[in-house]
Design a protein around this motif. Structure first.
Motif, PDB file in Angstrom:
ATOM      1  N   LEU A   6       1.901  26.037  -0.024  1.00 51.61           N
ATOM      2  CA  LEU A   6       1.919  24.728  -0.672  1.00 51.61           C
ATOM      3  C   LEU A   6       3.039  24.665  -1.712  1.00 51.61           C
ATOM      4  O   LEU A   6       3.204  25.568  -2.525  1.00 51.61           O
ATOM      5  N   GLY A   7       3.790  23.592  -1.674  1.00 49.86           N
ATOM      6  CA  GLY A   7       4.887  23.415  -2.613  1.00 49.86           C
ATOM      7  C   GLY A   7       6.211  23.884  -2.083  1.00 49.86           C
ATOM      8  O   GLY A   7       7.267  23.446  -2.564  1.00 49.86           O
ATOM      9  N   ASP A   8       6.179  24.791  -1.105  1.00 48.90           N
ATOM     10  CA  ASP A   8       7.416  25.272  -0.482  1.00 48.90           C
ATOM     11  C   ASP A   8       7.586  24.676   0.917  1.00 48.90           C
ATOM     12  O   ASP A   8       8.581  24.008   1.207  1.00 48.90           O
ATOM     13  N   ALA A   9       6.585  24.916   1.779  1.00 47.39           N
ATOM     14  CA  ALA A   9       6.687  24.440   3.156  1.00 47.39           C
ATOM     15  C   ALA A   9       6.140  23.021   3.328  1.00 47.39           C
ATOM     16  O   ALA A   9       6.478  22.332   4.286  1.00 47.39           O
ATOM     17  N   TYR A  10       5.318  22.582   2.403  1.00 46.27           N
ATOM     18  CA  TYR A  10       4.746  21.242   2.507  1.00 46.27           C
ATOM     19  C   TYR A  10       4.174  20.828   1.150  1.00 46.27           C
ATOM     20  O   TYR A  10       3.940  21.663   0.269  1.00 46.27           O
ATOM     21  N   GLU A  11       3.956  19.543   0.995  1.00 44.78           N
ATOM     22  CA  GLU A  11       3.261  18.985  -0.160  1.00 44.78           C
ATOM     23  C   GLU A  11       1.915  18.443   0.305  1.00 44.78           C
ATOM     24  O   GLU A  11       1.750  18.090   1.477  1.00 44.78           O
ATOM     25  N   LEU A  12       0.965  18.383  -0.616  1.00 48.29           N
ATOM     26  CA  LEU A  12      -0.384  17.969  -0.247  1.00 48.29           C
ATOM     27  C   LEU A  12      -0.865  16.878  -1.189  1.00 48.29           C
ATOM     28  O   LEU A  12      -0.870  17.038  -2.409  1.00 48.29           O
ATOM     29  N   GLU A  13      -1.245  15.759  -0.602  1.00 47.79           N
ATOM     30  CA  GLU A  13      -1.870  14.671  -1.355  1.00 47.79           C
ATOM     31  C   GLU A  13      -3.185  14.335  -0.673  1.00 47.79           C
ATOM     32  O   GLU A  13      -3.198  13.977   0.509  1.00 47.79           O
ATOM     33  N   VAL A  14      -4.286  14.481  -1.400  1.00 48.49           N
ATOM     34  CA  VAL A  14      -5.619  14.309  -0.818  1.00 48.49           C
ATOM     35  C   VAL A  14      -6.210  12.986  -1.262  1.00 48.49           C
ATOM     36  O   VAL A  14      -6.199  12.653  -2.454  1.00 48.49           O
ATOM     37  N   SER A  15      -6.722  12.217  -0.329  1.00 47.46           N
ATOM     38  CA  SER A  15      -7.425  10.973  -0.638  1.00 47.46           C
ATOM     39  C   SER A  15      -8.842  11.061  -0.076  1.00 47.46           C
ATOM     40  O   SER A  15      -9.135  11.897   0.774  1.00 47.46           O
ATOM     41  N   ARG A  16      -9.714  10.203  -0.563  1.00 48.65           N
ATOM     42  CA  ARG A  16     -11.115  10.226  -0.139  1.00 48.65           C
ATOM     43  C   ARG A  16     -11.496   8.893   0.485  1.00 48.65           C
ATOM     44  O   ARG A  16     -11.129   7.839  -0.019  1.00 48.65           O
ATOM     45  N   ASN A  17     -12.239   8.972   1.576  1.00 45.95           N
ATOM     46  CA  ASN A  17     -12.742   7.781   2.244  1.00 45.95           C
ATOM     47  C   ASN A  17     -14.256   7.856   2.357  1.00 45.95           C
ATOM     48  O   ASN A  17     -14.835   8.944   2.360  1.00 45.95           O
ATOM     49  N   SER A  18     -14.890   6.699   2.481  1.00 48.30           N
ATOM     50  CA  SER A  18     -16.353   6.661   2.553  1.00 48.30           C
ATOM     51  C   SER A  18     -16.875   6.990   3.934  1.00 48.30           C
ATOM     52  O   SER A  18     -18.042   7.330   4.094  1.00 48.30           O
ATOM     53  N   SER A  19     -16.015   6.899   4.950  1.00 47.98           N
ATOM     54  CA  SER A  19     -16.454   7.216   6.310  1.00 47.98           C
ATOM     55  C   SER A  19     -15.249   7.624   7.140  1.00 47.98           C
ATOM     56  O   SER A  19     -14.104   7.276   6.818  1.00 47.98           O
ATOM     57  N   THR A  20     -15.503   8.353   8.214  1.00 47.70           N
ATOM     58  CA  THR A  20     -14.382   8.849   9.003  1.00 47.70           C
ATOM     59  C   THR A  20     -13.634   7.759   9.786  1.00 47.70           C
ATOM     60  O   THR A  20     -12.445   7.936  10.058  1.00 47.70           O
ATOM     61  N   PRO A  21     -14.241   6.634  10.163  1.00 48.94           N
ATOM     62  CA  PRO A  21     -13.415   5.575  10.750  1.00 48.94           C
ATOM     63  C   PRO A  21     -12.311   5.106   9.806  1.00 48.94           C
ATOM     64  O   PRO A  21     -11.215   4.751  10.251  1.00 48.94           O
ATOM     65  N   ASP A  22     -12.584   5.113   8.483  1.00 47.21           N
ATOM     66  CA  ASP A  22     -11.540   4.754   7.521  1.00 47.21           C
ATOM     67  C   ASP A  22     -10.395   5.764   7.569  1.00 47.21           C
ATOM     68  O   ASP A  22      -9.219   5.398   7.430  1.00 47.21           O
ATOM     69  N   THR A  23     -10.737   7.035   7.743  1.00 44.27           N
ATOM     70  CA  THR A  23      -9.715   8.077   7.842  1.00 44.27           C
ATOM     71  C   THR A  23      -8.866   7.881   9.089  1.00 44.27           C
ATOM     72  O   THR A  23      -7.638   8.000   9.053  1.00 44.27           O
ATOM     73  N   VAL A  24      -9.515   7.590  10.199  1.00 44.92           N
ATOM     74  CA  VAL A  24      -8.779   7.335  11.451  1.00 44.92           C
ATOM     75  C   VAL A  24      -7.820   6.166  11.266  1.00 44.92           C
ATOM     76  O   VAL A  24      -6.662   6.220  11.691  1.00 44.92           O
ATOM     77  N   ASN A  25      -8.288   5.106  10.620  1.00 40.39           N
ATOM     78  CA  ASN A  25      -7.433   3.943  10.404  1.00 40.39           C
ATOM     79  C   ASN A  25      -6.239   4.295   9.523  1.00 40.39           C
ATOM     80  O   ASN A  25      -5.118   3.806   9.753  1.00 40.39           O
ATOM     81  N   ALA A  26      -6.469   5.137   8.510  1.00 36.54           N
ATOM     82  CA  ALA A  26      -5.372   5.533   7.620  1.00 36.54           C
ATOM     83  C   ALA A  26      -4.322   6.332   8.375  1.00 36.54           C
ATOM     84  O   ALA A  26      -3.116   6.157   8.170  1.00 36.54           O
ATOM     85  N   ILE A  27      -4.767   7.218   9.265  1.00 38.54           N
ATOM     86  CA  ILE A  27      -3.822   8.007  10.059  1.00 38.54           C
ATOM     87  C   ILE A  27      -3.061   7.104  11.028  1.00 38.54           C
ATOM     88  O   ILE A  27      -1.841   7.202  11.174  1.00 38.54           O
ATOM     89  N   ALA A  28      -3.782   6.220  11.680  1.00 30.62           N
ATOM     90  CA  ALA A  28      -3.138   5.315  12.644  1.00 30.62           C
ATOM     91  C   ALA A  28      -2.102   4.421  11.966  1.00 30.62           C
ATOM     92  O   ALA A  28      -1.080   4.089  12.561  1.00 30.62           O
ATOM     93  N   ALA A  29      -2.365   4.066  10.716  1.00 31.03           N
ATOM     94  CA  ALA A  29      -1.442   3.190   9.989  1.00 31.03           C
ATOM     95  C   ALA A  29      -0.279   3.952   9.361  1.00 31.03           C
ATOM     96  O   ALA A  29       0.592   3.343   8.735  1.00 31.03           O
TER      97      ALA A  29
END
Length: 285
Positions: free
Chosen positions: A14-37
């Protein structure tokens, strides 16, 4: 857990090969939508969401398992009604209002599986969507008649003598993979080195969490502003999910997807090996 700074300190890449930003969703369909978008490259999803996500227009692939449900030595989702409720068995759910975080999730699929087992369908119940932290209050206020509880929240109705209507152990014949890390095919194509580096870190941090369980419980309690005893009461105990196998079991995943088709949750099955891979973690296990 990857959102906790002290745990991020254990991620060598972390910090060298990639950066990490974590967000939280109330359900996994929201996560799928975020990835698709294109708002996220990777996310945690459950069975029902995975099946819809990987075959959708956005293109997504499972790259690691997070946990299994209904393992005989570990937690299975628990469905409770009030202590004095007339709903004491699955057969009593006909006509009931059921608390769920969201339809289209693996949580929703647990209900559908049990309804199918007893000869009912989704048309025989009403689903009420709310956040898990409100479920005990929702039962007490009469918003719904029964509610499903994940491991983090199941201790409260259990300790208060609520009526256990059923668990996912009752609905399913055995353990099945429930939650996965998926990545957009876009990220796998354009950021493959970063995903590979994350995979190495993911394997090492899972080992770290198992080896330093008490420390991690305290860190999680502080970070998420939860009572330490709440996390200590389930995390990596028999009241937690089976987390010991993070590589994807293709046969078990295929059987789970096929069952979702049999339940009418998905229209048609697919070859999971086209939409799942262990290549980002297998060399580091």
């Amino acid at each position: 857990m990857l959102d906790i700074p002290d745990i991020q300190d254990q991620l060598d890449n972390l910090g060298d090969a990639y950066e990490l930003e974590v967000s939280r969703n109330s359900s996994t369909p929201d996560t799928v939508n975020a990835i698709a978008a294109g708002e996220a490259d990777m996310g945690l999803v459950t069975t029902e969401s995975y099946g819809g996500a990987v075959t959708g227009p956005g293109g997504m692939t499972a790259i690691a398992t997070d946990f299994w449900d209904a393992h005989p030595d570990h937690f299975g989702f628990e469905i409770y009604s009030l202590p004095d409720s007339d709903i004491t068995d699955p057969e009593d759910l006909e006509g009931a209002t059921l608390g769920v975080n969201a339809t289209g999730t693996g949580i929703h699929a647990v209900y559908v599986k049990m309804l199918d087992e007893i000869g009912l369908s989704e048309d025989d119940v009403d689903f009420q969507e709310q956040g898990f932290p409100t479920f005990v209050e929702g039962l007490q206020d009469g918003i719904f008649d029964a509610a499903i509880f994940p491991a983090l929240f199941a201790g409260e109705p259990r300790s208060q003598g609520f009526t256990e209507v059923f668990t996912s152990h009752d609905a399913f014949d055995g353990a099945y993979p429930f939650a996965f890390t998926i990545a957009s095919d876009r990220a796998l194509e354009n950021k493959s080195d970063a995903v590979e580096a994350w995979g190495e870190d993911y394997v090492s941090v899972v080992d770290y969490i198992f080896e330093n369980r008490d420390e991690v419980v305290s860190l999680a309690a502080d970070h998420f502003e939860l009572p330490e005893e709440m996390i200590d009461g389930f995390f990596l105990t028999e009241n937690d999910y089976y987390r010991d196998q993070i590589e994807i079991d293709m046969d078990a995943l295929q059987a789970t997807m096929d069952e979702l088709v049999d339940l009418g949750i998905h229209d048609e099955s697919f070859d999971v090996q086209e939409y799942a891979t262990n290549e980002y973690i297998e060399d580091h296990l």
